[in-house]
Design a protein around this motif. Sequence first.
Motif, mmCIF file in Angstrom:
data_model
loop_
_atom_site.group_PDB
_atom_site.id
_atom_site.type_symbol
_atom_site.label_atom_id
_atom_site.label_comp_id
_atom_site.label_asym_id
_atom_site.label_seq_id
_atom_site.Cartn_x
_atom_site.Cartn_y
_atom_site.Cartn_z
ATOM 1 N N ARG A 33 30.413 -6.657 40.215
ATOM 2 C CA ARG A 33 30.676 -6.916 41.586
ATOM 3 C C ARG A 33 30.204 -8.255 42.479
ATOM 4 O O ARG A 33 30.853 -8.931 43.029
ATOM 5 C CB ARG A 33 30.311 -5.831 42.431
ATOM 6 N N PHE A 34 28.858 -8.556 42.240
ATOM 7 C CA PHE A 34 28.374 -9.609 43.097
ATOM 8 C C PHE A 34 28.239 -10.883 42.195
ATOM 9 O O PHE A 34 28.231 -11.973 42.836
ATOM 10 C CB PHE A 34 26.893 -9.090 43.616
ATOM 11 N N ASN A 35 27.699 -11.083 41.076
ATOM 12 C CA ASN A 35 27.017 -11.980 40.265
ATOM 13 C C ASN A 35 27.542 -12.004 38.864
ATOM 14 O O ASN A 35 26.571 -12.196 38.020
ATOM 15 C CB ASN A 35 25.713 -12.434 40.768
ATOM 16 N N PRO A 36 28.765 -11.826 38.670
ATOM 17 C CA PRO A 36 29.105 -12.141 37.105
ATOM 18 C C PRO A 36 28.575 -13.290 36.356
ATOM 19 O O PRO A 36 28.844 -14.207 37.180
ATOM 20 C CB PRO A 36 30.424 -11.859 36.877
ATOM 21 N N GLU A 37 28.389 -13.565 35.225
ATOM 22 C CA GLU A 37 28.148 -14.537 34.407
ATOM 23 C C GLU A 37 29.228 -15.537 34.842
ATOM 24 O O GLU A 37 30.447 -15.394 34.841
ATOM 25 C CB GLU A 37 28.251 -14.592 33.087
ATOM 26 N N GLY A 38 28.893 -17.007 35.170
ATOM 27 C CA GLY A 38 29.879 -17.913 35.527
ATOM 28 C C GLY A 38 30.395 -18.108 36.957
ATOM 29 O O GLY A 38 30.867 -18.980 37.362
ATOM 30 N N SER A 39 30.162 -16.955 37.680
ATOM 31 C CA SER A 39 30.248 -16.938 39.112
ATOM 32 C C SER A 39 29.351 -17.894 39.794
ATOM 33 O O SER A 39 28.251 -18.315 39.556
ATOM 34 C CB SER A 39 30.007 -15.481 39.855
ATOM 35 N N LEU A 40 29.837 -18.350 40.969
ATOM 36 C CA LEU A 40 29.126 -19.405 41.932
ATOM 37 C C LEU A 40 27.660 -18.793 42.089
ATOM 38 O O LEU A 40 26.660 -19.480 41.887
ATOM 39 C CB LEU A 40 29.940 -19.903 43.176
ATOM 40 N N LEU A 41 27.618 -17.602 42.882
ATOM 41 C CA LEU A 41 26.230 -17.132 42.887
ATOM 42 C C LEU A 41 25.327 -16.956 41.679
ATOM 43 O O LEU A 41 24.388 -17.246 42.033
ATOM 44 C CB LEU A 41 26.478 -15.652 43.416
ATOM 45 N N ARG A 42 25.794 -16.434 40.590
ATOM 46 C CA ARG A 42 25.094 -16.489 39.450
ATOM 47 C C ARG A 42 24.312 -17.862 39.038
ATOM 48 O O ARG A 42 23.376 -17.873 38.493
ATOM 49 C CB ARG A 42 25.851 -15.780 38.132
ATOM 50 N N ARG A 43 25.424 -18.976 39.243
ATOM 51 C CA ARG A 43 25.096 -20.331 38.547
ATOM 52 C C ARG A 43 23.972 -20.835 39.699
ATOM 53 O O ARG A 43 22.993 -21.455 39.451
ATOM 54 C CB ARG A 43 26.156 -21.333 38.864
ATOM 55 N N ARG A 78 12.653 -3.964 40.669
ATOM 56 C CA ARG A 78 13.666 -3.028 40.689
ATOM 57 C C ARG A 78 14.881 -3.197 39.669
ATOM 58 O O ARG A 78 15.466 -2.553 39.063
ATOM 59 C CB ARG A 78 14.294 -2.730 42.311
ATOM 60 N N HIS A 79 15.175 -4.656 39.547
ATOM 61 C CA HIS A 79 16.236 -5.121 38.853
ATOM 62 C C HIS A 79 15.867 -6.030 37.341
ATOM 63 O O HIS A 79 16.695 -6.472 36.570
ATOM 64 C CB HIS A 79 17.106 -5.897 39.590
ATOM 65 N N LYS A 80 14.582 -6.414 37.349
ATOM 66 C CA LYS A 80 13.815 -7.006 36.314
ATOM 67 C C LYS A 80 14.650 -8.401 36.656
ATOM 68 O O LYS A 80 14.886 -9.300 35.533
ATOM 69 C CB LYS A 80 14.174 -6.740 34.878
ATOM 70 N N GLY A 81 15.127 -8.944 37.801
ATOM 71 C CA GLY A 81 15.648 -10.175 37.765
ATOM 72 C C GLY A 81 15.941 -10.284 39.082
ATOM 73 O O GLY A 81 15.598 -9.631 40.251
ATOM 74 N N PHE A 82 17.064 -11.150 39.497
ATOM 75 C CA PHE A 82 17.360 -11.141 41.023
ATOM 76 C C PHE A 82 18.066 -9.950 41.397
ATOM 77 O O PHE A 82 18.908 -9.303 40.637
ATOM 78 C CB PHE A 82 18.584 -12.351 40.997
ATOM 79 N N ILE A 83 18.047 -9.657 42.722
ATOM 80 C CA ILE A 83 18.821 -8.560 43.408
ATOM 81 C C ILE A 83 20.416 -9.249 43.082
ATOM 82 O O ILE A 83 20.522 -10.261 43.576
ATOM 83 C CB ILE A 83 18.519 -8.256 44.652
ATOM 84 N N PRO A 84 21.425 -8.550 42.484
ATOM 85 C CA PRO A 84 22.471 -9.186 42.305
ATOM 86 C C PRO A 84 23.116 -10.049 43.545
ATOM 87 O O PRO A 84 23.765 -10.680 42.948
ATOM 88 C CB PRO A 84 23.271 -7.905 41.880
ATOM 89 N N TRP A 85 22.950 -9.411 44.827
ATOM 90 C CA TRP A 85 23.562 -10.200 45.667
ATOM 91 C C TRP A 85 22.643 -11.356 46.148
ATOM 92 O O TRP A 85 23.000 -11.917 47.263
ATOM 93 C CB TRP A 85 24.179 -9.344 46.613
#
Length: 288
Positions: A33-43, A78-85
């Motif tokens: 929903r928030f940060n799929p691979e290749g999305s602007l947020l994920r980049r 909680r996520h072992k990485g970024f909070i997705p959003w």
Amino acid sequence: MQEQSKQLLPQHKKIGKMGNEVSKSTEDSLRKRFNPEGSLLRRQQMRMLEILKEVDRICKKHSINYWLSSGTLIGAIRHKGFIPWDDDLDIEMLLTDYKKLMKVLPQELPSYMALQNTSTDKNYFYFYAKIRDKRSHLEEKARYDRVWKEQGIYIDIFPFYKQPIWVHLLSEKAQGHVYKIMNRMGDENKEMWKVRLITRFNEKIFFPCLKMLCKMSNARETYGLGIPFHDPRHTEDIFPLTEAEFEGYMFPVPKDADAVLTLKYGDYMKMPNIDDINVHVGALTIED
């Protein structure tokens, strides 16, 4: 870039399993929903991770202690990485380490990153530092950044030291005049001289006087003077530092991350209503 963050720091004990991480199915759903691979947020997140790895390398080289904080620490636990959003990344350190880091960063950072503080940018008026990526450009919604020299993706570095809460609130009020000026000034920037004057007065005269009072205090640590946050920290919850996984790398975190996060957020493991989530960034471009 050297991937130093994969190595455990000798003075840090590796953190054990917290046991309350988000399930894989939930994590996959949030990522979609928030940060799929290749999305602007994920980049953007990957660019922030790149900065963090470089800071980690420099801190190890110069024996500087720091730890993941705030939403970044929640993400690690909680996520072992970024909070997705999440679209920012925060680290904290004691003031002595902060001063040392500010001295070495200009010589240590690669050419595509830049230190931003009141010494490197005459219009910058925050009393914590940013490290900027120079291969991107973002505009935050408040647009305070419109007058700053560097406007790329960044991570925030916060200094901590002991201070009575009334001293901190007084420092917030003193620097708060800057935000009022920025909000009424619009894009013409005709009153920037006032912003610079107030910031320099606080930095060079008023805040050093307040720091003398802080040295005589038995108060808890909190953010540095002039920073508009004042959550307390208990050093016994932070030191000795340990480590937690964040985006496949091990980074320093407080000894008792649960206590630190509970003090600041309450039930930090409870997921918010995702329909109410807003991001900070107004516009963003990233060069490959």
